[in-house]
Design a protein around this motif. Structure first.
Motif, PDB file in Angstrom:
ATOM      1  N   SER A  13       7.977  -7.853   7.330  1.00 24.14           N
ATOM      2  CA  SER A  13       8.796  -6.685   7.661  1.00 24.14           C
ATOM      3  C   SER A  13       8.070  -5.872   8.724  1.00 24.14           C
ATOM      4  CB  SER A  13       9.053  -5.840   6.412  1.00 24.14           C
ATOM      5  OG  SER A  13       9.884  -4.736   6.717  1.00 24.14           O
ATOM      6  N   ASN A  14       8.721  -4.833   9.173  1.00 27.60           N
ATOM      7  CA  ASN A  14       8.123  -4.000  10.207  1.00 27.60           C
ATOM      8  C   ASN A  14       7.402  -2.799   9.625  1.00 27.60           C
ATOM      9  OD1 ASN A  14      10.565  -2.979   9.334  1.00 27.60           O
ATOM     10  ND2 ASN A  14      10.909  -1.805  11.195  1.00 27.60           N
ATOM     11  N   THR A  15       7.317  -2.769   8.272  1.00 29.64           N
ATOM     12  CA  THR A  15       6.607  -1.658   7.662  1.00 29.64           C
ATOM     13  C   THR A  15       6.238  -2.070   6.238  1.00 29.64           C
ATOM     14  OG1 THR A  15       6.718   0.698   7.160  1.00 29.64           O
ATOM     15  CG2 THR A  15       8.704  -0.573   6.779  1.00 29.64           C
ATOM     16  N   ASP A  16       5.515  -1.178   5.549  1.00 28.82           N
ATOM     17  CA  ASP A  16       5.155  -1.464   4.160  1.00 28.82           C
ATOM     18  C   ASP A  16       6.402  -1.389   3.290  1.00 28.82           C
ATOM     19  OD1 ASP A  16       1.996   0.405   4.304  1.00 28.82           O
ATOM     20  OD2 ASP A  16       2.664  -1.493   5.187  1.00 28.82           O
ATOM     21  N   VAL A  17       6.623  -2.378   2.499  1.00 28.79           N
ATOM     22  CA  VAL A  17       7.828  -2.437   1.677  1.00 28.79           C
ATOM     23  C   VAL A  17       7.496  -2.994   0.305  1.00 28.79           C
ATOM     24  CG1 VAL A  17       9.339  -2.777   3.679  1.00 28.79           C
ATOM     25  CG2 VAL A  17       8.475  -4.750   2.432  1.00 28.79           C
ATOM     26  N   SER A  18       8.420  -2.767  -0.625  1.00 30.34           N
ATOM     27  CA  SER A  18       8.384  -3.398  -1.934  1.00 30.34           C
ATOM     28  C   SER A  18       9.616  -4.275  -2.055  1.00 30.34           C
ATOM     29  CB  SER A  18       8.404  -2.353  -3.051  1.00 30.34           C
ATOM     30  OG  SER A  18       7.283  -1.516  -2.967  1.00 30.34           O
ATOM     31  N   ILE A  19       9.444  -5.406  -2.646  1.00 31.89           N
ATOM     32  CA  ILE A  19      10.520  -6.385  -2.699  1.00 31.89           C
ATOM     33  C   ILE A  19      10.882  -6.693  -4.149  1.00 31.89           C
ATOM     34  CG2 ILE A  19      11.237  -8.721  -2.056  1.00 31.89           C
ATOM     35  CD1 ILE A  19       8.351  -7.423  -0.213  1.00 31.89           C
ATOM     36  N   LYS A  20      12.180  -6.810  -4.381  1.00 35.24           N
ATOM     37  CA  LYS A  20      12.680  -7.275  -5.669  1.00 35.24           C
ATOM     38  C   LYS A  20      13.639  -8.415  -5.391  1.00 35.24           C
ATOM     39  CE  LYS A  20      12.660  -2.951  -8.255  1.00 35.24           C
ATOM     40  NZ  LYS A  20      13.528  -1.950  -8.896  1.00 35.24           N
ATOM     41  N   ILE A  50       2.198  -3.943   6.296  1.00 41.90           N
ATOM     42  CA  ILE A  50       2.252  -4.252   7.714  1.00 41.90           C
ATOM     43  C   ILE A  50       0.839  -4.559   8.199  1.00 41.90           C
ATOM     44  CG2 ILE A  50       2.071  -1.810   8.379  1.00 41.90           C
ATOM     45  CD1 ILE A  50       4.226  -4.403  10.124  1.00 41.90           C
ATOM     46  N   GLY A  51       0.744  -5.560   9.009  1.00 44.05           N
ATOM     47  CA  GLY A  51      -0.571  -5.964   9.500  1.00 44.05           C
ATOM     48  C   GLY A  51      -1.224  -7.004   8.614  1.00 44.05           C
ATOM     49  N   GLY A  52      -0.667  -7.185   7.436  1.00 44.07           N
ATOM     50  CA  GLY A  52      -1.269  -8.165   6.534  1.00 44.07           C
ATOM     51  C   GLY A  52      -0.537  -9.493   6.610  1.00 44.07           C
ATOM     52  N   ALA A  53      -0.965 -10.384   5.743  1.00 42.29           N
ATOM     53  CA  ALA A  53      -0.343 -11.700   5.723  1.00 42.29           C
ATOM     54  C   ALA A  53       1.068 -11.588   5.175  1.00 42.29           C
ATOM     55  CB  ALA A  53      -1.175 -12.655   4.863  1.00 42.29           C
ATOM     56  N   PRO A  54       1.951 -12.482   5.551  1.00 45.95           N
ATOM     57  CA  PRO A  54       3.293 -12.455   4.976  1.00 45.95           C
ATOM     58  C   PRO A  54       3.232 -12.589   3.462  1.00 45.95           C
ATOM     59  CG  PRO A  54       3.171 -14.024   6.793  1.00 45.95           C
ATOM     60  CD  PRO A  54       1.774 -13.583   6.504  1.00 45.95           C
TER      61      PRO A  54
END
Lengths: 554, 471
Positions: A344-351, A362-366
């Motif tokens: 993503s283009n920013t820090d996110v939480s996924i469900k 962001i900036g980290g590994a997928p």
């Protein structure tokens, strides 16, 4: 010090050991097999031009005469007689002792006659020495009369054009022995009703078509053959049947000490590059090969394990006999789950389907997570950004790259301010209106009582309260309206997803690229470096192909 | 689109609502039941303590002044109907005048009188119309004395009594600017006699109609001292042509009311009424029970007096019929006991209502007036109680109206107050009544707040006569 290496062509070459790219024997044969089978497939599909090109390219890389013959058949099918003639002549030039040389000559004659006829028809006059009524004539490709080296003018009509069918492609048959150098003979079965070949027997309906020394290779048409490795040194005779299929590569190897031909096992799968483990269920050894892969194997039962990233492992047992050429076609089944590779283009939480799957920074590994194949609901949240909801279809046994672009929420600060102020205004207006009404009621009561004076201050207060109330209502209504509009208004797009094409699982067995290291010099070369500069010439294996090189140091 | 339409509709509705809600406050004040007179800007020493009504050619006049001795007075032509003229037609009565010799002082009297018409004998018998006896001053061409200013611009003076060299005292006061309060009354006729009381010198005298000659009112023994404060309040009742009943209050000791009957220039002492503290501190006269009232109805005005707690209504005819005290008879006793039967028609004290309270300390009777509030042809007694507590406001004041129909009977008919009466307003410190045509309306002064209001509505007013101000 300069090192000049001169690599001279090898003085001694195995006549039938073509020069090709540096590969193991098995890999090389597999490459040849793939080209042959590809060309065969195109030929059967009547893509003669495509098949011809495959065979031409195949010969350029792996100069086996079978490619030439097959290309010629394709050109003949295309009625490109000149090209066909060229290929067949090259075939005879490269493999003058081919078992089917006479038949190929007949084919050549027929093609030449056909070509001459075609040219005569174009010109509208008969060519010199050509009796058009006599049927096909032997005409050289340059249009001149055939000289005495060719068929005599009164040799009769030229042979009829061969009509090639789907089985017209020839195959490459490689015969090896361990140890090499054994003499061998090749017999062709002439009749389907022929009895089994018996070494030293009469073998009616069998014809010897070639004799050679191992290792060797033959270009053979479809049919049954029998190869006999004759007594050699202390080794007894070894022999085996060979069933040649059109457009194939067959490999045979005899272990002379056992007196038996090895079996050939080729395993192909619907996945290229799958890891093959033969008789190695626990994968204790490196892979036997990658699909498609074929090798000579001892006769008997063998455990086969095929693994490919994204596919369910395949286990089976094959039983091969001595000299048997076995091909196993395996259909690997994809895993019933896939992996989602999230960015993503920013820090996110996924469900996914309501269950948290983790966070992406962001900036980290997928973020990669596993999910059963099929549709799933995905929810992505990020502080200050619009939530994303969507459906992803997780492929079986593949990685689904997913990128979600989170759009910032449209700032609602102004709308909140308007709403709060508007609400406060309406609240204040309501209170003012209540007090205004109370003032009026009080005035009305005193008027009824006859005590209301014309300068009652409550009227002034009530009037101002009424004004304030109305202003408050109007202002509050306007602000509430504006707030509503600004709460609804959202010029920014919604968060969206970009789903890329599914890719295969990462192959953990593939080595990661590393920095190119300086080649490690062999010990004697390191010693030579320390020595004082001087000249010297010594032999060195050629880096490419087979041969010897001369290296001089100055 | 829908949002825009809704917003516009809301704004329009709010605007309409705004227009309606503002207007109703103006509407409710318009034609209100109580109308204030506009205080003239030059009246700087209060407004309302001095109040007197009169009639000129059938039209009501109201004289309003500030504190006596320092204020000027204004006259209002109230007019008929329910649209009063609240602006004074003239407000410079009893103004001090600067001259080359100094200031010509005018001391507004605590009790002034209105003369619809009089002849100014010192000005070639010029007829003055709408003249107000305003107090003590120096007339431009006459002697010092009682100063009269007329609406038509005339002004004249009548010499004061010279009894006890009072004239010199007046002269000195006029030179030094020291107030010389007097009380002035007429009988309400068109060319009336003028009765004057000078309490600082315990004097009272009267002028016959259009006469300049002061006629002293003395006790039967000439040298007998008049009581202290003799002349504090005066009231004149017309008995017949050139025959009057004069009532002179003395408030120096306990309240005393000395009665005289004057026939022309010959006054005779009738006696003294009293017996309660501050008896006759305020007086008014007029027909209280109507002429047709059995036993007491006649055409001779009645005398209404007050003390600290009660109001007394005396039959004027019976008072006038009291036998004079023989000349030379010294001494007197102020009592009501010797009055003939039914001379005292009725007496009453303050009555409380749900809105008013603390009657005993309400200064009931601080002002008196008579008016035909209900338009039935006879007057009701209007009593001011400026210290009354109204709706919890101490000293807001109220005006109480009583109806007297039979001997010994009285009924509190109405109580008037300001809707926003504040403590200390002292409404009722002065009262009067003016005619608006078919009835009279109460005029009340809130003497500490400087407000004078016309009370158009009353519970006594019958429906057909209530008018739009009482709807």
């Amino acid at each position: 010090m300069a090192v000049i290496a001169l690599f001279l062509p090898a003085l001694l070459m195995v006549s039938r050991a073509p020069a090709g790219p540096a590969q193991s024997s098995a890999q090389r044969l597999e490459a040849i097999r793939q080209r042959m089978e590809q060309g065969q497939g195109l030929y059967v599909g009547k893509n003669y031009q495509g098949a011809a090109q495959i065979f031409e390219d195949g010969y350029a890389t792996y100069p086996y005469s079978a490619f030439l013959f097959n290309a010629g058949v394709c050109y003949q099918k295309l009625e490109k007689y000149e090209a066909a003639l060229m290929k067949f002549r090259d075939y005879l030039r490269v493999d003058p002792n081919a078992p089917d040389a006479p038949k190929v000559n007949e084919r050549i004659a027929a093609l030449e006659a056909a070509l001459a006829r075609a040219r005569a028809e174009e010109a509208g006059v008969p060519e010199a020495g050509v009796d058009l009524d006599a049927g096909a004539a032997v005409v050289t490709t340059d249009g001149g009369m055939l000289d005495d080296a060719g068929a005599p003018p009164d040799a009769g009509p030229p042979p009829a054009m061969v009509t090639d069918d789907a089985d017209a492609m020839k195959s490459l048959v490689v015969v090896e022995t361990e140890p090499p150098g054994a003499p061998l003979k090749l017999y062709q079965r002439l009749s389907d009703a022929a009895a089994a070949f018996v070494v030293g027997g009469e073998n009616k309906d069998w014809k010897e078509v070639s004799a050679a020394t191992s290792p060797t290779n033959f270009t053979l048409a479809i049919g049954r053959y029998h190869v006999v490795v004759e007594k050699f040194r202390d080794f007894n005779v070894s022999h085996t049947d060979i069933d040649v299929q059109p457009g194939h590569v067959h490999q045979f190897k005899a272990n002379l000490s056992q007196g038996e031909f090895m079996a050939f096992l080729r395993i192909a799968a619907n996945v290229q590059g799958g890891y093959l483990y033969l008789d190695d269920k626990d994968k204790q050894r490196p892979a036997w090969g990658n699909t498609p892969h074929g090798e000579l194997v001892p006769a008997g039962k063998h455990d086969v394990l095929i693994e490919a990233p994204g596919f369910q492992p395949f286990r089976s047992t094959v039983d091969v006999k001595h000299g048997e050429q076995k091909e196993l076609e395996v259909a690997l089944t994809r895993l019933n789950y896939g992996i989602v590779r999230f960015r993503s283009n920013t820090d996110v939480s996924i469900k996914v389907d309501g269950a948290p799957k983790g966070d992406f920074r962001i900036g980290g590994a997928p973020l990669e997570f596993q999910a059963p194949a099929g549709p799933h609901k995905i929810e992505v949240e990020s502080v200050g950004r619009k939530d994303f909801e969507g459906t992803i279809d997780v492929p079986r046994g593949q990685v689904l790259p997913l990128h979600v672009t989170m759009i910032q929420k449209y700032p609602r600060t102004g709308a909140w301010v308007q709403a709060v102020v508007g609400t406060a205004l309406i609240g204040g207006a309501t209170v003012a209106g209540i007090y205004s009404n109370k003032a009026y009621e009080s005035l009305e009561k005193d008027r009824q009582a006859g005590t209301l004076t014309d300068e009652d201050s409550r009227a002034v207060a009530g009037r101002w309260l009424a004004v304030g109330s109305n202003v408050g209502f109007v202002g509050g209504t306007v602000l509430i309206g504006l707030a509503t509009y600004n709460f609804i208004k959202d010029p920014l797009p919604e968060s969206s997803s970009q789903i890329e094409k599914p890719v295969e699982f990462d192959d953990p067995l593939k080595a990661r690229p590393t920095a190119r290291l300086a080649p490690k010099l062999p010990p004697r070369e390191r010693i030579a470096e320390r020595a004082a500069p001087g000249t010297g010439v010594h032999l060195k294996p050629a880096p490419v192909g087979v041969g010897l090189g001369l290296e001089g140091r100055f | 689109m829908l949002a825009r339409t809704s917003l516009v509709s809301t704004l329009l509705l709010a605007s309409l609502t705004a227009g309606c809600s503002w207007g109703r406050f103006s509407d409710i004040l318009e034609n209100g039941p109580v109308v204030f007179l506009e205080k003239p800007a030059n009246l700087q020493s209060g407004f309302g303590p001095v109040m007197q009504a009169g009639t000129q050619d059938g039209a009501s006049r109201l004289i309003v002044g500030g504190e006596h001795g320092t204020s000027q007075a204004a006259i209002y032509s109230i007019g008929k109907g329910e649209t009063p003229n609240v602006v004074a037609s003239r407000s410079d009565f009893c103004s001090n005048k600067a001259t080359s010799k100094g200031t010509d002082w005018c001391f507004l009297a605590p009790q002034v009188a209105y003369l619809p018409k009089t002849t100014i004998s010192t000005q070639n018998d010029e007829v003055g119309t709408g003249c107000i006896a305003v107090g003590i001053s120096r007339a431009p061409t006459e002697e010092n004395g009682v100063f009269f200013e007329c609406e038509n611009g005339s002004s004249f003076g009548r010499p004061v009594s010279n009894y006890g060299e009072y004239n010199e005292d007046v002269d000195n006061a006029l030179k030094t600017g020291q107030d010389e309060p007097i009380a002035i009354a007429t009988d309400g006729s068109e060319d009336p006699p003028v009765l004057v009381g000078a309490p600082t010198n315990d004097l009272a005298w009267y002028y016959e109609p259009s006469s300049n000659v002061p006629i002293d009112l003395l006790l039967p023994v000439d040298d007998e001292d008049l009581p202290k404060g003799f002349g504090t309040a005066v009231q004149a009742l017309r008995i017949a042509d050139s025959s009057w009943l004069f009532a002179v209050s003395a408030q120096g000791n306990d309240g005393e009311l000395h009665l005289y009957r004057a026939d022309g220039a010959r006054p005779r002492y009738l006696g003294c009424l009293g017996g309660t503290p501050d008896f006759a501190r305020k007086m008014t006269s007029g027909l209280v029970p109507g002429p047709d009232t059995p036993d007491i109805g006649d055409s001779i005005p009645d005398l209404v007096v007050s003390d600290r707690a009660q109001v007394y209504v005396f039959d004027g005819a019976k008072l006038a019929d009291l036998p004079p005290v023989p000349t030379g008879e010294r001494g007197y006793t102020c009592t009501l006991a010797a009055l003939p039967e039914n001379t005292l028609i009725t007496s009453f004290g303050c009555g409380s209502t749900p809105a008013t309270s603390e009657c005993s300390s309400s200064d009931f009777g601080a002002a008196l007036a008579l008016g035909d509030i209900d338009g039935d042809g006879d007057n009701e007694v209007i009593v001011g109680a400026p210290a009354m507590t109204v709706r919890g406001e101490h000293g807001a004041g109220a005006i109480l109206t009583y109806d007297v129909d039979t001997i010994g009977d009285h009924e509190l008919k109405d109580v008037r107050s300001f809707a926003q009466g504040e403590g200390g307003d002292a409404l009722g410190g002065s009262v009067s009544a003016v005619s608006i045509g078919d009835r009279d309306v109460i005029v009340g002064g809130a003497i500490r707040s400087g407000l004078v209001g016309l009370f158009y509505c009353s519970d006594m007013v019958p429906g057909p006569k209530r008018g739009k101000r009482c709807e």
